[in-house]
Each structure stands twice: as structure tokens, then as C-alpha cells.
Motif scaffolding. Sequence first.
Motif, short mmCIF file in Angstrom:
data_model
loop_
_atom_site.label_atom_id
_atom_site.label_comp_id
_atom_site.label_asym_id
_atom_site.label_seq_id
_atom_site.Cartn_x
_atom_site.Cartn_y
_atom_site.Cartn_z
N ARG A 268 0.84 -1.19 0.00
CA ARG A 268 0.00 0.00 0.00
C ARG A 268 0.88 1.25 0.00
O ARG A 268 2.10 1.17 0.20
N SER A 269 0.26 2.38 -0.20
CA SER A 269 0.96 3.65 -0.09
C SER A 269 0.76 4.18 1.33
O SER A 269 -0.37 4.18 1.84
N ILE A 270 1.82 4.59 1.96
CA ILE A 270 1.75 5.11 3.33
C ILE A 270 1.95 6.62 3.28
O ILE A 270 2.97 7.11 2.79
N ASN A 271 0.95 7.37 3.77
CA ASN A 271 1.05 8.82 3.78
C ASN A 271 1.08 9.35 5.22
O ASN A 271 1.02 8.60 6.18
N GLU A 272 1.17 10.65 5.33
CA GLU A 272 1.28 11.28 6.65
C GLU A 272 0.01 11.06 7.49
O GLU A 272 0.08 10.92 8.71
N LYS A 273 -1.14 11.01 6.84
CA LYS A 273 -2.40 10.82 7.57
C LYS A 273 -2.40 9.46 8.26
O LYS A 273 -2.81 9.34 9.41
#
Length: 379
Positions: free
Chosen positions: A151-156
Amino acid sequence: MANKLPLKGDHVGSFLRTESIKQARAAYAKGEIDKASLKEVEDREIEKLVQKQIEAGLKTITDGEFRRIIWHHDFFSGFEGIELIKNERKATFGGGHKPKPITIVITDKIKNHHHYMIEHFKFLKKAVDKYGDGTQVAKFAIPAPSVIMYRSINEKEKEIYPNAIDMFHDLGVAYREVVNALYEAGCRYIQFDDTTFTGFNDPTFTKRMMDSTGLSKDKILDLIIKTTNDALQDKPEDLITTVHMCRGNFRSNHLHTDGDYAYVAPIFDQLHYDAFFLEYDDERSGGFGPLKYIQRRDVEIVLGLITSKFPELEDPFVIKERIKEASQFIPLENLAISPQCGFASSEEGNVLTEEEQWKKIKHMIQIADRVWRKVSVNK
């Protein structure tokens, strides 16, 4: 002795999308038909697929994953707190092939609330009951919990889950609820697809897992084991659960690097599955030696000796000899065979025709029948 699987010649689940499915999905993507019209086509084609599987002699019947874009992202997006988005994926398969630019992101705490794929299973079960003779079982394939790694891991997400262990805990709870919901809907065979175990042979993938979780390689493996068993915690005795340890499959190409199962085979006994589907269609998977670490005799090891990537039919003698070789480490009655992977992990599918696909399935069943019928007669 295991023998929980309905047939010694099993399959991994996905099938090549029919032309009608491809046209309908393309029309839906362009806005030319609505979702209800798309579902009508999917329903009709899945019913045809169920009949073809029964005619071919299969006892485990799937919906071919005809309703999915790709084997894992569609499922994860059915949980609250996970969304499917358009985004370029880092994965590159052999030959430079790249899958569609979609991925999943965590947007809130992960929860299960009436997962939409339960309805997909209900339709499959109804079709199997309608066209079968009572000896077939509807099998539903879903990604293993550990596949959330892709998956893509973002700041949120980092704010929602600053600790990977908490995220996996919530995921395990959500999975347990889905397993129970599938069982209540009449499901008696769930296959989990897992690409992370074989990924431990890939230094690049392992580093990415370590960087994203902040955990060591061994602690990640322990976390995967715990989450898997949490998902199966309430598993009823008559529910078959298996795992397909995939090496990645897209347009007849693989993802992970070469390597045998020596690193992960010692932990198979800790996983609460009834059978393990292992890829063994070429030299990339190494030899059968690591099977010696499996001490449980209440499980079956399904040897993926038939390739789903290419149309050529394997030499039956060679396959029988390989089964014989594997039986040096696992008793023959605890072995079975299958294609090494599905025929269409994504809607693009592998590079062979539908006719060639069915020839593969029938060829596999014939080999299995000859090998294990002889065993039954000798008993």
C-alpha cells in the motif's frame, strides 16, 4: 492424515476474464453502462464459469475473481478505513510489466462493516448449489492480512497508526469478522493469498517492509503469524482454510526474486491453515528440501507443479516424478497438486487462451487422479 481438500487436483482460484466481462468492464469504465448492467454481465458469466469448472471435473469452485480489478486491492477497499485510489505502483514484474496504477491507503481506523464481498460469495454459493451435484464446494479466495503491506503510506496514516502493531491488530479483528460472516453465509472453504512470505527472499521487499513498520525482519514475520492466527481464531472445525504462497503473477511474469522456502517453512506449523499451496512450476522455487521442516500431519501441501503462465502441457511422467520426490519429505497422502498460481491475478490475465486454460485444468486433474487413485487402490 489430512485429506481435507475435496480433490487432490485443486486450483488457485482466478480464471481468465471472458470477452463479455472485458467488454462490460471497459464500457463501465467509460460510463457507457451503469453498475447494475455490469453486474448483470458478471452474474451471467460467473454462472457459465461455475458450469465449466464442474464440467472440467473440479470439486472446488470459485467465481474466477471476475468482479475484481486485481486480486487484493478490491478486497481491502471493502473495509472501513481503507480506500482504493489511483496511484503509480512501485511493483515491476518480469519483462518490465507494470500493473494498473491503483493502490490502497489507510484513511481511518480499520473496521469491518458488512463487507461487500460477502454478497459475491452468496451468489457463487447459489450457482454451485444450482449446477453442482452436491460434491462440489464453493471456495472464496481473499488476500491474507499481511498483504496490507502492499500500500501507499502517507502522513495521515502515520497519525492514525503511529504503531504498525496497532494497525495489524485492528486488521486481524476485521478479518476475523469477515471469516465468520463468510461461514454464516455458507462458506466452507476460504483460500488466503499471501505474497509476503516468499518476499522474504527479496532484499528490496524486505527492506521496504522494515522501513514501513520500523520492525526487524523476524519481528515482522512474528507479527504476520500472530495476525493470521488472530483472523482464524474462531475458525469452525468444518471450515477449510488454506494459503497460497504466491511469488507474484502478472501477464505470465513474476515479481519476487528466486529462492526456496527454507526461511519460512519452519514456521508453517505455527500457522493455523489446513493446507499450503506452494509454487513449484520452475527452478525459481528451489527444491523440496525445506518441506522437511513441516512436522504437522493434519495439513496438506499442494504442489504448484502445473504452470498457469504458459499453454504447454507438462509431461505427466515428469510431474509424477516430482510428486514422488516431494513424498520423501511429506507423505504422499498429505500431498496434492495445482497450478502454481491463478490464471488471472488481475483482469489482464496470463498469456494463454481460455481453451488452453481449461486444457491445463483437465490435464492436472487427470494426473492427480492417476497418482492418488493408485494410492487408494494399493491401500
